[in-house]
Write a protein that holds these residues in place. Structure first.
Motif: not given
Length: 1494
Positions: A433-440, A442-453, A574-583
């Protein structure tokens, strides 16, 4: 109105129910009646069997078919012994007592019937032969029933049966009568003979039980079954398995039952169909073929799916009788919204949706069984719309709920390689959990194209956060971090939303790149079929619309190319995908965590997801390409099927008429092939046959005229396999014209496509149908059938249809799918045309079409024909309704097929049975006919039957009155009353009443000249057309032209003006008969099979590569191709050869100089195999013979798969070998062995100068002596020189010795083969003795006469082999072949010739000479001055000698150069196609020739 109500209300002309008639059932059989009523109730209520009970239902269907039979076998109580004795006394007839084992056998049989799962097998029938108790005419007291009793269906006699009748039964005669044959297919006559020999089997009854008395009473012996006797493959091939029987009896169309991988006959619910309709409509709109085509409507698709899934109707029925549900009506304008192709597409998508539905239900059942409560998982399952997304959900379950799966053992879970341990996952949950986002998240951010989490950063470094886990048993913080990263990576990789988002990205933006391998760079040249995509640079996957990807995969499997499917901007993506997972924080701690997050995503995507997407896309592209090619094959076959039978000129085509056909062929047209003539009458039967030797003879022509005059055919069809068939066609046309002049008959002579006939002549079916006929006669029979009915002949091929080529890429398509679509072509055309049912029953040949009728299939068609033949109505059908009345078909099958089966009224049926009007619409047709004739209801009562006025309308040409009816108003009234659209149905009825069963096929067309040309030559526009350069054989030379023949068999002409750019006096100055040369096709007349040719150097200079090249793909990387070709040219120029890949310990990629350098320090006899600079179809073997002396052997490779691989056949010195080892042992080493033997002779000296000095010394010592010795010929490696001196005053002379694997050849005044050295020495001495003898004066004068030079050069000395420029792979020879005067051997110059003075060209015979003399006199090696020895193929101008290397071989590299010493073999054949660049006779003055070959 429901379909069940329709079914109950449907009636024939008399108003009877067309459903199953139950009136004949015995009312006393209450139990049976209850069962039947229960079954009918289930049918009426639309009873649907549960999934779990499907197998039980299949078995019940088969058992129910035997139920009535078992109940009929109930027997009365036996009379006791006293009663039987009394009866014998009163009647005087001996009454047979029933034996105990007979009764037991009956019981055993009944028990076995209970266990049977399928109807009676062949062994059951054999059992009944010897079972007198089962005889229908015998009761269980040993007496026999009267004839009427055979038809009584009582299970037991009525109690009030009068005593008189009972007495008559008991007093029946004891002599048994043979009952009907118990085996299907066994005629009554054969059964009667069988019965006369074996009786009723009573005498053999003991064999059915044990011998030990009462034991057999209780013993139960199982009956043999078909599967116990025959192999499963045999039963499956003959459709005799249990499953086949289930398919036969089930009331579901056979093709629907056979749909693979699903529960095909499952009836979907309305909700399922609504979901499926939306799913299919979406895909239909995505794949619209025309941009301006109206969008597909869900409502139309929904209606079609209901017909398919709930009413179990096939596409031909829906297309013909349910068009109202997908037709837009706008007044008189009728627009069909779904074509037949769309309906089949929906049919295919329905199969995919059913697979999707069953897979989704299986996953849902698994979740319920494991009691998984996961909202995210349930939501993902609900949103899944593709099979791939269900696979994502399944993988997610396998990873996250592996423990529950292992406990339930629901299915085998694919291993995760130990990288994901659920136990460790629980222990590391807080750290993850300390890594910040769970897989689901991150998947929500990616499928919606919006950084909700957003990830929440903790205030410590990752290593510090992992320290507390050391106490929990983890070895180190690094291990904790690594394990956590791996787990998160796996969770991200299987997350359904992540996969869906990346899949969408790949499908929209991924590209295919193709690059050649090292092998492919060489093999794939400009004329290779793979060249158009040899180098593809990022072609989008969405741009693949044809079968190209199948070729790409094929090239990849052959090791010629590498294929990649990648995102063109993968790094950016890949860089655009990182944006949905990084701080978004920039602190040092946040960056440390972000570094780990990047590694997690990189591992998840690159190591798992990207590869999965690439494989999925590759499979999708393959499937799409296969479907495209298969549909092209289907379209091609439909074109061939959609042809009506031949109709004579001036005759209106009638579908009931078949032409009388005579077919003639002589096969390949060789002298050994006789002419076969076959006649088929108008019934399609093979009625007569004639065999002729040749039509050139008057007697044979008269025989054919008499045959045609006797049989009076409507058409004569000619067929064959070669160009010689055209001559046969001309001969037959002449005979038919003579007959026309004699009798006035107008008989046409035609040719047609014979691909089916070629397949049929040697097929199993052909040999079974006509075992006595030879293959060519069977070919003629099939050819005649094609003219009579192409549709029937193609349908008769069955599974062999796949062997006919419909498309160039057909071989790359899976066999099952290809066969399905070829069958679909037959289904479309045969149902569109319809068939005459009674004609099909009468003709086994026509019966091949029945299986393609809607609703049927091979099993149901076979069963239907057998049922008709076994029926008591003379093996025919009186009317369509009898298919149901007589229980020949079940209801659903009848509804599907009835309108496509034509039944003639002369059998007593309804006139509407002769139309395509469906039985359910007969009342509408009658109503329309009555309105057209203005007959009211009272008037209709005057007609004898319900359709008599319809017949009157059709017979009296009154059908045109139907055009006056207002069908729109009538359709509106019907829709109001019945709530069903009927506008298109009314239109169909009108057309059928006006033109009943009109044949929709196009008229028969004769083969065009292009088709005939391709059929007889095998050449198409892609292989032979004007401008191509091809090899041609000079067959005949005339004054002003030369006749040639091409490889395909057609003739051509070389006019004198098209032979040379310079003026020539005579054609024979440049060409010779038998010569093979390269020619350019100036004009090609396909109708006459003739071509105008040219071999002028100016015509050949530019080659034909551009004409032969296939068009390159628009994404072809031309820059990279040119760059690679320049590198290859540079490499070849440096090494003087093209590198090869050959696996052999002695092979090295070196040139001649490098090979010599490599062998320089090796011992004598060592060798190297290396590439040759003569081309990719040659190899060279360099052998060390002595210090500074090396022999280069040339090897011609034949039967090469490609330019890089080794040929299957290796040719050297006219000897052929299958591999390199055999060649080395049998040829090279054998030559070396002979060489060693000669070098071991005492008279051998290594140094030629020392040998000459020795001979001089010996003759000086003994002036009258004749001495000789051997030495290596260093000018011509591989030869020896026999040096001799006769007396001190005579000069030293030399003869040549060539070494072969089996012998030596001594070339002196004549050639002499010598098996060993001793024989060689003796042969030399004999020649010297013959030379010393005095010669006649005439003979001595001959050389002077023959030595006079001719003023006309012979540019081609021909001695049995094609030579010179005639070689299709003509290449320049050694430079010494051009403008290089012959220089005598150095040892010759100081020697004074012992012959009389003669011109320079007539020096004494060279040591390597043969005895042959060319037109310019005797050359130093005995052949023509520029031809080499004995027509070897060397060419050059007068007075210019060829060098030590070979000339040019024949058209296929078979010619060999046999003189002068050191020569190599001919160039041979590089490939089957003509070389792109023509070669010259010789270089023009001042131009340097190419470098020598080694």
């Amino acid at each position: 109105m429901s379909d069940d109500e329709d079914r109950r209300n449907y009636s024939d002309e008399e108003g009877e129910d067309v459903g199953y008639d139950d009136s004949d059932r015995d009312e006393d059989d209450s139990e049976e009646e209850e069962d039947d009523e229960e079954e009918m109730k289930r049918i009426r209520e639309g009873f649907i069997v549960d999934d779990d009970e499907e197998d039980e239902e299949d078995e019940e269907i088969v058992r129910r078919s035997k139920k009535k039979k078992r109940r009929k076998e109930a027997v009365e109580e036996d009379l006791d012994e006293e009663d039987l004795d009394l009866m014998e006394e009163n009647t005087g007839v001996k009454i047979r007592r029933p034996e105990k084992f007979k009764r037991l056998k009956k019981r055993r049989q009944e028990d076995d019937d209970e266990d049977e799962e399928t109807p009676g097998t062949r062994h059951d029938a054999l059992q009944k032969i010897f079972d007198d108790e089962d005889d229908e005419g015998m009761d269980d007291r040993g007496g026999y029933d009267d004839e009427m009793d055979r038809f009584i269906d009582d299970d037991e006699e009525d109690e009030d049966l009068d005593d008189g009748r009972r007495d008559r039964r008991e007093k029946a005669p004891a002599k048994p009568r043979p009952r009907r044959a118990p085996i299907d297919g066994l005629s009554e006559d054969v059964w009667g003979e069988w019965y006369e020999v074996f009786g009723d089997g009573e005498n053999y009854a003991y064999a059915l039980g044990k011998e030990n008395g009462d034991d057999m009473y209780y013993e139960k012996k199982p009956e043999p079954r078909l599967k116990d006797v025959f192999e499963p493959g045999v039963l499956a091939e003959r459709m005799m398995t249990d499953q086949d029987e289930i398919i036969r009896v089930k009331d579901v169309p056979e093709r629907i039952q056979l749909r693979p991988g699903i529960q095909a006959d499952r009836k979907l619910s309305d909700d399922d169909i609504e979901e499926e309709a939306y799913w299919i409509t979406t895909q239909l709109n995505e794949n619209r073929r025309v941009v301006d085509q109206p969008a597909f409507q869900t409502e139309n698709v929904n209606n079609v799916l209901k017909f398919m899934s709930q009413e179990l109707m096939e596409v031909p029925f829906i297309e013909t009788h349910r068009r109202d549900y997908f037709t837009m009506v706008d007044g008189q304008q009728l627009t069909e919204l779904l074509s037949r192709e769309d309906l089949w597409y929906i049919y295919d998508l329905d199969l995919k949706f059913r697979s999707f539905l069953e897979r989704r239900e299986a996953i849902k059942a698994l979740m319920d069984r494991m009691e998984i409560q996961d909202d995210y998982l349930s939501d993902s399952l609900l949103k899944a719309t593709r099979l791939e997304e269900l696979t994502d959900v399944s993988d997610y379950i396998n990873l996250r709920f592996s423990k529950q799966i292992d406990k339930t053992k629901a299915f085998k879970r694919p291993g995760s390689g130990g990288a994901y341990d659920t136990t460790k996952r629980v222990q590391l949950a807080d750290f993850i959990k300390d890594f910040g986002l769970s897989a689901r998240e991150f998947g929500t951010n990616l499928i919606e194209g919006n950084k909700r989490f957003f990830p929440d950063d903790i205030g410590i470094l990752p290593q510090e956060a992992a320290e507390k886990y050391i106490e929990r048993g983890f070895p180190s913080t690094d291990r904790v971090v690594t394990m956590a990263m791996n787990m998160i990576s796996h969770e991200v990789a299987v997350d359904p939303q992540v996969r869906k988002a990346i899949r969408l990205k790949y499908e929209s933006a991924a590209c295919v790149s193709v690059t050649p391998t090292e092998k492919g760079a060489t093999v794939i040249d400009e004329l290779h079929p793979y060249y158009p995509f040899k180098r593809l640079a990022q072609k989008y996957v969405r741009d693949f619309h044809d079968g190209q990807y199948l070729q790409i995969l094929q090239a990849q499997s052959e090791g010629l190319v590498k294929v990649e499917i990648k995102l063109p901007d993968e790094t950016t993506y890949l860089q655009s995908v990182f944006d949905y997972f990084l701080s978004d924080n920039y602190s040092e701690i946040s960056q440390k965590w972000n570094d780990l997050r990047r590694k997690i995503l990189t591992s998840a995507l690159k190591d798992h997801v990207f590869g999965l997407m690439e494989r999925g896309l590759s499979e999708k592209l393959r499937s799409q390409a296969e479907e495209w090619v298969a549909k092209k094959c289907q379209m091609s076959l439909e074109e061939k099927l959609n042809v009506a039978p031949y109709a004579p000129r001036g005759v209106t085509y009638d579908r009931d008429y078949a032409p009388r056909v005579v077919a003639i062929s002589h096969g390949a047209g060789t002298n050994k092939d006789a002419i076969q003539v076959a006649f088929l009458d108008d019934k399609g039967k093979f009625a007569d046959h004639l065999k002729l030797d040749s039509l050139r003879e008057t007697k044979a022509q008269k025989e054919l005229v008499d045959f045609l005059d006797n049989r009076r055919p409507d058409v004569v069809v000619v067929g064959g396999f070669t160009v010689m068939t055209r001559r046969l066609l001309e001969q037959v046309e002449k005979v038919v014209n003579d007959l026309r002049d004699l009798r006035g008959d107008d008989v046409s002579v035609i040719m047609t496509n014979d691909e089916v006939a070629r397949l049929y002549q040697n097929s199993k079916r052909g040999m079974e149908e006509f075992p006595e006929a030879n293959p060519l006669t069977r070919y003629c029979i099939s050819l005649a059938r094609l003219v009579q009915n192409p549709m029937n002949e193609y349908a008769a091929l069955g599974k062999d249809l796949i062997n006919i080529r419909q498309h160039p890429l057909q071989h790359l398509v899976g066999g099952d799918r290809l066969r399905e679509l070829l069958d679909r072509a037959l289904i479309n055309i045969i149902n569109a045309v319809g068939i005459d049912f009674n004609a099909v029953v009468d003709s086994p040949y026509k019966a091949y079409m029945l299986q393609y009728i809607c609703g049927l299939g091979p099993r149901k068609a076979q069963s239907l024909i057998k049922s008709i033949e076994a029926d008591q109505h003379n093996g025919s059908l009186d009317k369509r309704g009898d298919l149901v009345f007589r229980k020949l078909l079940t209801w659903n099958i009848f509804m599907n097929c009835c309108s496509f089966l034509r039944v003639h009224t002369n059998y007593g049926g309804d006139v509407l049975d002769e139309t395509r009007i469906h039985s359910e619409d007969y009342n509408l047709a009658r109503k329309m006919a009555a309105d057209a004739l203005e007959i009211d209801e009272e008037g209709l009562e005057e007609y004898e039957n319900a359709s008599q006025h319809v017949e009157e309308l059709m017979r009296d040409d009154g059908a045109e009155k139907l055009n006056e009816l207002l069908l729109e108003d009538y359709a509106h009234q019907l829709e109001v009353i019945q709530h069903k659209p009927k506008r298109m149905t009314l239109e169909t009825i009108k057309v059928e009443l006006q033109h009943p069963f009109r044949d929709p096929r196009r008229p028969f067309e004769r083969a065009t000249p292009d088709q005939i040309f391709t059929m007889l030559t095998g050449e198409t526009d892609q292989t032979l057309k004007e401008g191509f350069i091809v090899p041609a054989l000079v067959s005949r030379i005339r004054d002003r032209n030369a006749m040639c023949r091409l490889d395909c068999g057609i003739d051509g002409i070389l006019a004198i003006m098209n032979i040379s750019d310079s003026k020539i006096g005579s054609i024979s100055d440049a060409l010779s008969e038998g010569q093979t040369l390269q020619v350019k096709i100036l004009r090609l007349d396909k109708e006459k099979f003739f071509a105008d040719l040219s071999c002028k150097e100016s015509e050949l200079r530019h080659g034909d590569t551009k004409l032969r090249m296939l068009p390159k793909d628009r994404m072809f990387d031309q820059f990279e191709e040119e760059k690679a070709m320049n590198q290859i040219k540079t490499s070849v120029k440096k090494s003087n050869f093209l590198p090869r890949k050959i696996t052999h310990p002695l092979f090295k990629n070196v040139n001649a100089e490098e090979a010599v350098q490599y062998l320089s320090d090796k011992s004598r006899g060592e060798l190297v195999i290396r590439p040759s600079n003569r081309g990719v179809d040659h190899l060279s073997v360099t052998v060390k013979l002595a210090d500074d002396l090396y022999k280069h052997f040339d090897i011609l490779e034949m039967d090469k798969k490609d330019d890089v691989s080794l040929g299957k056949t290796l040719k050297i010195d006219n000897s052929k070998y299958s591999d390199l080892d055999e060649l080395l042992v049998s040829h090279i080493e054998a030559i070396l062995s002979k060489t060693e033997s000669l070098m071991a002779n005492p008279k051998y000296k290594e140094n030629a100068a020392e040998l000459r000095q020795s001979l001089d010394t010996q003759t000086k010592a003994k002036p009258g002596a004749a001495v000789y010795g051997f030495t290596l010929d260093r000018k011509y490696p591989g030869y020896f020189s026999l040096v001799f001196k006769i007396g001190a005053s005579r000069p030293i002379e030399e003869w040549s010795i060539k070494v072969f694997p089996e012998h030596y050849v001594l070339k002196g005044p004549s050639k002499k083969e010598c098996p060993d050295v001793v024989s060689l020495c003796n042969s030399f001495k004999e020649m010297m003795m013959q030379r010393s003898r005095p010669k006649p004066a005439a003979a001595s004068a001959a050389p002077a006469t023959s030595s006079t030079p001719s003023n006309r050069p012979h540019y081609n000395s021909y001695n049995g082999s094609s030579s010179g420029y005639g070689n299709p792979h003509h290449t320049p020879s050694h430079p010494s072949a051009y403008h290089h005067h012959y220089q005598p051997h150095p040892s010759h110059q100081p020697v004074v010739a012992h012959h009389t003075a003669m011109p320079p060209m007539q020096q004494p015979l060279h040591p390597s000479s043969s005895s042959a003399a060319g037109p310019w006199g005797s050359t130093p090696w005995g052949g023509a001055p520029w031809t080499g020895a004995a027509g070897s193929g060397h060419m050059g101008p007068p007075g210019h000698m060829t060098g030590p290397h070979h000339g040019y071989g024949g058209a296929h590299g078979d010619a060999r150069h046999n003189g002068p010493p050191g020569t190599h073999d001919t160039y041979g054949s590089r490939s089957s196609r003509a070389p792109p660049t023509p070669r010259r006779f010789m270089p023009p003055p001042g131009q340097q020739p190419q470098q020598p070959y080694y």
